[in-house]
Design a protein around this motif. Structure first.
Motif, PDB file in Angstrom:
ATOM      1  N   PRO A   1     -29.460  11.010 -58.692  1.00  0.00           N
ATOM      2  CA  PRO A   1     -29.448  12.393 -59.176  1.00  0.00           C
ATOM      3  C   PRO A   1     -28.138  13.080 -58.848  1.00  0.00           C
ATOM      4  CG  PRO A   1     -31.468  11.905 -57.982  1.00  0.00           C
ATOM      5  CD  PRO A   1     -30.531  10.771 -57.735  1.00  0.00           C
TER       6      PRO A   1
ATOM      7  N   ASP B   1     -28.502  16.811 -63.363  1.00  0.00           N
ATOM      8  CA  ASP B   1     -29.957  16.954 -63.373  1.00  0.00           C
ATOM      9  C   ASP B   1     -30.379  18.394 -63.629  1.00  0.00           C
ATOM     10  OD1 ASP B   1     -29.779  14.382 -62.606  1.00  0.00           O
ATOM     11  OD2 ASP B   1     -31.034  14.569 -60.809  1.00  0.00           O
ATOM     12  N   ARG B   2     -29.525  19.346 -63.262  1.00  0.00           N
ATOM     13  CA  ARG B   2     -29.929  20.745 -63.308  1.00  0.00           C
ATOM     14  C   ARG B   2     -29.512  21.432 -64.596  1.00  0.00           C
ATOM     15  NH1 ARG B   2     -28.282  20.000 -57.875  1.00  0.00           N
ATOM     16  NH2 ARG B   2     -26.211  20.846 -58.296  1.00  0.00           N
TER      17      ARG B   2
ATOM     18  N   GLY C   1     -30.654  20.573 -67.563  1.00  0.00           N
ATOM     19  CA  GLY C   1     -31.709  20.469 -68.555  1.00  0.00           C
ATOM     20  C   GLY C   1     -31.509  19.319 -69.510  1.00  0.00           C
TER      21      GLY C   1
ATOM     22  N   PRO D   1     -37.353  13.497 -69.388  1.00  0.00           N
ATOM     23  CA  PRO D   1     -36.960  14.681 -68.611  1.00  0.00           C
ATOM     24  C   PRO D   1     -36.322  14.273 -67.280  1.00  0.00           C
ATOM     25  CG  PRO D   1     -39.209  14.877 -69.427  1.00  0.00           C
ATOM     26  CD  PRO D   1     -38.802  13.465 -69.668  1.00  0.00           C
ATOM     27  N   ALA D   2     -35.107  14.715 -67.042  1.00  0.00           N
ATOM     28  CA  ALA D   2     -34.393  14.308 -65.831  1.00  0.00           C
ATOM     29  C   ALA D   2     -35.136  14.733 -64.573  1.00  0.00           C
ATOM     30  CB  ALA D   2     -32.979  14.896 -65.839  1.00  0.00           C
ATOM     31  N   GLU D   3     -35.769  15.919 -64.606  1.00  0.00           N
ATOM     32  CA  GLU D   3     -36.442  16.393 -63.391  1.00  0.00           C
ATOM     33  C   GLU D   3     -37.668  15.537 -63.058  1.00  0.00           C
ATOM     34  OE1 GLU D   3     -38.062  18.651 -66.927  1.00  0.00           O
ATOM     35  OE2 GLU D   3     -36.083  18.036 -66.175  1.00  0.00           O
ATOM     36  N   ALA D   4     -38.314  14.967 -64.077  1.00  0.00           N
ATOM     37  CA  ALA D   4     -39.498  14.138 -63.841  1.00  0.00           C
ATOM     38  C   ALA D   4     -39.131  12.709 -63.471  1.00  0.00           C
ATOM     39  CB  ALA D   4     -40.391  14.136 -65.079  1.00  0.00           C
TER      40      ALA D   4
ATOM     41  N   SER E   1     -36.117  11.963 -61.672  1.00  0.00           N
ATOM     42  CA  SER E   1     -35.107  11.917 -60.623  1.00  0.00           C
ATOM     43  C   SER E   1     -35.546  10.934 -59.552  1.00  0.00           C
ATOM     44  CB  SER E   1     -34.923  13.308 -60.006  1.00  0.00           C
ATOM     45  OG  SER E   1     -36.093  13.684 -59.298  1.00  0.00           O
TER      46      SER E   1
ATOM     47  N   ALA F   1     -38.407  12.456 -57.521  1.00  0.00           N
ATOM     48  CA  ALA F   1     -39.653  12.546 -58.272  1.00  0.00           C
ATOM     49  C   ALA F   1     -40.287  11.170 -58.466  1.00  0.00           C
ATOM     50  CB  ALA F   1     -39.404  13.210 -59.627  1.00  0.00           C
TER      51      ALA F   1
END
Length: 294
Positions: free
Chosen positions: A9, A13-14, A16, A62-65, A67, A70
């Motif tokens: 990450p 990642d931030r 979006g 989705p990058a946040e899901a 990472s 995660a």
């Protein structure tokens, strides 16, 4: 199972922007798009990404899901790990129906297509060599077990069999009578049971070598792995061989006949041979050809 995402990450990642999940690499002679029914939930449709003369099977996720943090949290849940692994396998299998396909490890992600193409492109010669090796071939798994009483007769149908290994221990009240004679008899029975177990194990190992030798004659490659323990095989049988073979697609019937002959071989009572496949050749593509870090 421990999964280490091929992904670090970072600031991207931030933003979006989605991450690029890579399932596999294949040749350029593929249809324009993959079956949209496959892929990780919440991600975009499966698609092909050009990697020089090759193609990677990818999905925007989705990058946040996805990472590192995660994924580590999600994949400590056995049910979630199984779901992710099954999705990964299903996509690889779908890709492999169109021709030679090199699977990549579970959770191979990059921060965008550009990084994915650069990292995979640096390994394209290894990918091409792997694709050439597996063309027209599939992976078959062959496992050999020593069965316990009532657990099977070596033909894979779970029926009671003969010649199986004896119980691991004698009953606590095994000594009968009194005095040194009874104690000596008990020790002799214990020694005899141990010797019988050892003989059964030696016979099972010899059978496994016979199976391996016969199947290797049909194969272009083979891999022997450490046998699984009872937590994976279940009680009542001991795995003595855990192997994979790279076999030409047209020789699947010959493999079935070879294993059928081995199952009826004298001395194979209490020996179970388990065959599964054909699979995408995970074991014969250099571990999926790890393609650097994004």
């Amino acid at each position: 199972m421990t999964v280490t995402p091929q992904y670090q990450p970072g600031p991207a990642d931030r933003t979006g922007a989605p991450a690029t999940y890579v399932f596999a690499v294949c040749g350029a002679d593929r249809p324009a798009r993959m079956d949209p029914a496959h892929g990780h939930p919440g991600g975009g449709p499966l698609r092909f990404l050009a990697v020089g003369p090759l193609r990677a099977v990818v999905q925007d996720v989705p990058a946040e899901a996805f990472s590192e943090a995660a994924l580590r949290e999600r994949l400590t849940d056995p049910a979630e790990l199984e779901r992710c692994a099954r999705t990964h396998h299903d996509v690889v299998t779908a890709a492999a129906t169109g021709g030679p396909t090199v699977p990549l490890p579970l959770a191979t992600l990059y921060l965008g297509d550009e990084r994915a193409a650069a990292a995979l492109g640096a390994e394209q010669e290894r990918f091409r060599a792997a694709l050439d090796r597996i063309a027209g071939r599939a992976e078959w798994a062959v496992k050999v077990y020593l069965t316990q009483p009532g657990a099977g007769n070596g033909n894979g149908n779970g029926a009671p069999g003969n010649g199986a290994a004896p119980s691991e221990t004698l009953p606590p009240d095994a000594p009968s009578g009194t005095g040194q004679g009874a104690g000596r008899a008990y020790l002799n029975r214990l020694r005899g049971a141990r010797q019988q177990r050892e003989q059964c194990q030696e016979r099972a190992l010899a059978a496994a070598e016979q199976v391996d030798s016969a199947v290797r004659e049909l194969a272009a490659g083979s891999v022997r792995r450490r046998p699984h323990g009872p937590e994976a095989t279940g009680q009542g049988r001991t795995q003595v061989m855990n192997a994979a073979y790279l076999i030409a697609e047209e020789r699947g019937g010959q493999l079935a006949r070879t294993v059928g002959r081995l199952r009826s071989t004298p001395g194979f009572d209490g020996i179970e041979i388990e065959v599964s496949g054909p699979w995408a050749p995970y074991s014969f593509t250099d571990g999926g050809v790890h393609a650097g870090h994004p």
